[in-house]
Design a protein around this motif. Structure first.
Motif, PDB file in Angstrom:
ATOM      1  N   UNK A  92       0.835  -1.210   0.000  1.00 26.28           N
ATOM      2  CA  UNK A  92       0.000   0.000   0.000  1.00 26.28           C
ATOM      3  C   UNK A  92       0.865   1.253   0.000  1.00 26.28           C
ATOM      4  N   UNK A  93       0.577   2.139  -0.912  1.00 24.78           N
ATOM      5  CA  UNK A  93       1.276   3.420  -0.886  1.00 24.78           C
ATOM      6  C   UNK A  93       0.417   4.445  -1.604  1.00 24.78           C
ATOM      7  N   UNK A  94       0.576   5.682  -1.217  1.00 21.92           N
ATOM      8  CA  UNK A  94      -0.143   6.759  -1.883  1.00 21.92           C
ATOM      9  C   UNK A  94       0.877   7.815  -2.226  1.00 21.92           C
ATOM     10  N   UNK A  95       0.865   8.215  -3.470  1.00 22.98           N
ATOM     11  CA  UNK A  95       1.922   9.099  -3.945  1.00 22.98           C
ATOM     12  C   UNK A  95       1.987  10.392  -3.142  1.00 22.98           C
ATOM     13  N   UNK A  96       3.187  10.771  -2.805  1.00 23.96           N
ATOM     14  CA  UNK A  96       3.400  12.037  -2.122  1.00 23.96           C
ATOM     15  C   UNK A  96       3.026  12.022  -0.645  1.00 23.96           C
TER      16      UNK A  96
END
Ligand SMILES: *[C@@H]1O[C@H](CO)[C@@H](O)[C@H](O)[C@H]1NC(C)=O
Ligand SMILES: *[C@@H]1O[C@H](CO)[C@@H](O)[C@H](O)[C@H]1NC(C)=O
Ligand SMILES: *[C@@H]1O[C@H](CO)[C@@H](O)[C@H](O)[C@H]1NC(C)=O
Ligand SMILES: *[C@@H]1O[C@H](CO)[C@@H](O)[C@H](O)[C@H]1NC(C)=O
Ligand SMILES: *[C@@H]1O[C@H](CO)[C@@H](O)[C@H](O)[C@H]1NC(C)=O
Length: 623
Positions: A92-96
């Motif tokens: 899981x990752x969300x840009x910025x």
């Protein structure tokens, strides 16, 4: 598929002694660790490799890191075949965003969406870091039929504040002693700031009679470099303390582009001094200019016995922005400076984020605590129990765009003076054939629980119908619409109140029946469940299942996860209720105790592709 159906039907017939019963003899049992809350959620999907049951295990990783997991269990495998972890949390990752992929409880929510064989899972305790602060906006993502996680989204993500230029102005005159304490404070403060070329830039300035530019904004902007520069700073020394001259000079020069200042950045001044200035007469004028330049000012006073404390405090109050209590600090010695470094760092950080002392908006919203795809409109409802100081709210995700209902949308209805209604604990939708209504549970509204039925007008405001019952029952924590005769109209809404207290002071739990006409609920009694002496938590899980007794009406299964606990003869039971035209019978047709298993899944295959799981598990509110 064929094999399973035969197995199941065999069980059906063998157990067929008093009316139709669901045979459990041939049931496949998938077990997992109880401490992981294995089975908190279950769903079935098919893909080109077969038919699967996906099982949420939101505390997987306990105790160090409850990041959660989802298991895939092969429905075609032999009995008691182990399930395999999908390990989706790490990706899981969300840009910025500085994503904190620990303790997120992924798998707490697992729900089918409109795409075939695709589920949505959420980790409502997923955290985002802003400087030294953690927020809990929650995260959700689709799980593809091949069990891969699609790009995650977080509707309540917080922006960590824009770029900030922080000028730290240290009094380096002789009276400051011992100097290493000031240096330690400076280092700890810097550690607490979100330093980087595009984030916070720091300039360090020391003054006594005059001023030295030790470290302009244009110097190396990486945190490690700033820290190593700070740890080498020696005391300037000097007899006088020209605080205001120093501040005026910093105001005019430090923030200039040639010194690395950024025109769009928030300008912040942090002043640390231990006594009244020698140029106090300039104070008023210099601070007025700082205000005009939009510089946010923090004043830190080191109070010494000898100084004229009253006058000194007045001076620091003059320097500090208002409200003074947020921008002014006092400590008794240089040594004590370090104690405020963390708080100061947070306050600097929060200039643009949450203001200190203000109530939380969406920072702790835990979006994805519950999720539901509506039937007709393409809306995914997401519960956000932590929004607005745990009043809670609902997010409508339509065509990839989230709409978060504001606090005032449900405020009056919830009568939520104590901020703990937990609206969004459960979400679902009901249909009267032509219109669809949204339903959200608020199990702690006014300490008794409430279910809110609403539609949305053209202004995106909810139109509300209310219902609430007994104190302390957690009414509304579980919602289950049932279309008994499969005509597209919701015939019943079942509402669980698993903590319902019986006259015998046991948490028996209750399930209430409501019919719905144009969104208005009308109470039709309760299901007959466990005896009043049982601490059963009947109603913790409720699900509609396709026709079990072949009369063409949907049936209902209700879990009572703690039933039988007192007698030591196992834990948990499920109750089966048969549908009948437009309602369901209030007497159960069958009660199945889950001997020896705390977590047991009875899965029932009926007709092609129609599978239903009933999970019996202990619900724990994760706050
Ligand atoms: C995760 O949870 C564990 C157990 O409560 C706790 O010890 C740990 O500090 C948490 N980690 C973070 C980063 O919050
Ligand atoms: C189920 O497994 C059996 C053997 O264990 C295999 O013959 C059969 O094709 C499988 N069915 C499906 C649908 O995968
Ligand atoms: C110093 O700060 C404390 C609390 O932060 C406050 O109670 C106290 O009045 C302050 N002292 C002075 C002299 O302002
Ligand atoms: C709020 O909480 C206080 C104490 O916890 C209680 O006395 C009061 O009745 C509560 N108010 C409401 C509206 O629930
Ligand atoms: C159920 O529906 C099927 C197909 O519509 C029909 O053939 C059957 O007779 C119905 N069964 C009952 C008990 O009504």
């Amino acid at each position: 598929m064929g094999i399973d159906v035969k197995l199941f039907l065999a069980g059906f017939c063998i157990a067929h002694t008093q009316g139709f019963n669901v045979g459990t003899a041939g049931a496949k049992i998938f077990s997992g660790p109880a401490v992981e809350e294995f089975g908190y959620t279950v769903q079935q999907i098919s893909n080109d490799q077969g038919k699967w049951m996906l099982v949420g295990s939101p505390w997987s990783g306990y105790p160090q890191n409850r990041k959660g997991n989802i298991y895939k269990c092969d429905l075609n495998a032999s009995r008691r075949a182990p399930c395999q972890k999908l390990n989706l949390a790490d990706s899981i990752s969300i840009e910025g965003v500085q994503s904190i992929n620990v303790n997120m409880s992924l798998g707490l929510t697992l729900t089918p969406i409109a795409k075939p064989n695709t589920l949505m899972t959420c980790g409502p305790l997923w955290a985002q870091r802003c400087g030294s602060q953690y927020f809990y906006p929650g995260v959700c993502a689709e799980v593809s039929p091949q069990f891969t996680l699609q790009p995650a989204f977080s509707p309540a993500i917080q922006s960590c504040g824009g770029p900030m230029d922080v000028a730290i102005v240290l009094d380096g005159s002789n009276s400051i002693y011992p100097w290493p304490d000031v240096r330690n404070f400076l280092i700890k403060l810097l550690e607490n700031l979100d330093i980087g070329p595009d984030k916070t830039r720091v300039s360090i300035i020391q003054y006594s009679e005059d001023l030295s530019f030790l470290y302009p904004f244009s110097s190396d902007k990486n945190k490690d470099k700033v820290l190593s520069a700070a740890s080498g700073i020696e005391q300037k020394t000097g007899e006088e303390t020209n605080t205001f001259e120093a501040l005026d000079y910093v105001r005019q020069t430090a923030f200039l582009p040639e010194n690395g200042g950024r025109p769009g950045a928030t300008k912040v001044l942090v002043v640390v001094t231990d006594g009244e200035s020698t140029d106090g007469h300039k104070g008023q004028e210099v601070i007025e200019r700082c205000k005009r330049d939009g510089i946010v000012r923090f004043g830190i006073a080191i109070l010494k016995q000898s100084a004229d404390i009253q006058k000194f405090i007045k001076e620091i109050e003059l320097i500090a922005s208002t409200p003074t209590e947020n921008y002014m600090f006092n400590v008794s010695s240089e040594q004590a400076l370090i104690n405020i470094a963390g708080t100061l760092g947070d306050r600097i950080f929060n200039i643009e984020g949450t203001s200190q002392g203000q109530e939380f908006q969406l920072e702790m919203s835990q979006v994805g605590f519950s999720a539901h795809q509506t039937n007709k409109k393409d809306v995914i409802m997401l519960g956000a129990v932590g929004a607005y100081g745990w009043s809670g709210t609902v997010v409508h995700h339509t065509a990839g765009k989230p709409h978060i209902f504001l606090k005032n949308a449900f405020e009056k209805t919830l009568d939520d003076r104590n901020h703990s209604s937990l609206l969004g604990y459960s979400v679902t939708s009901v249909s009267d054939g032509s219109s669809e209504f949204f339903v959200a549970g608020a199990p702690r509204a006014v300490h008794r629980g409430q279910v809110i039925v609403y539609s949305v007008n053209s202004q995106n405001q909810p139109i509300i119908v209310v219902c609430g019952l007994q104190i302390g029952s957690y009414f509304g924590s579980v919602l289950c619409p049932v279309d008994v005769n499969a005509d597209g109209v919701t015939d019943l809404l079942l509402v669980g109140a698993p903590m319902y207290m019986s006259e015998e002071k046991s948490e028996t739990g209750r399930v209430y029946l409501f019919t719905i006409t144009e969104g208005i609920l009308s109470h039709q009694g309760v299901l007959e469940g466990p005896s009043a002496s049982e601490n059963a938590r009947f109603g913790t899980a409720i699900t509609a299942v396709p026709d079990l007794n072949l009369d063409n009406f949907s049936d209902v299964v209700v879990g009572a996860p703690l039933e039988g606990n007192g007698q030591g003869n196992g834990q948990g039971a499920i109750y089966i209720y048969y549908g009948d035209r437009k309602t369901i019978r209030k007497q159960s047709s069958q009660v199945e105790h889950t001997n020896n298993f705390i977590y047991i899944y009875i899965y029932i295959y009926i007709y092609i592709y129609v599978c239903v799981c009933v999970c019996v598990c202990v619900c724990i509110i994760h706050r």
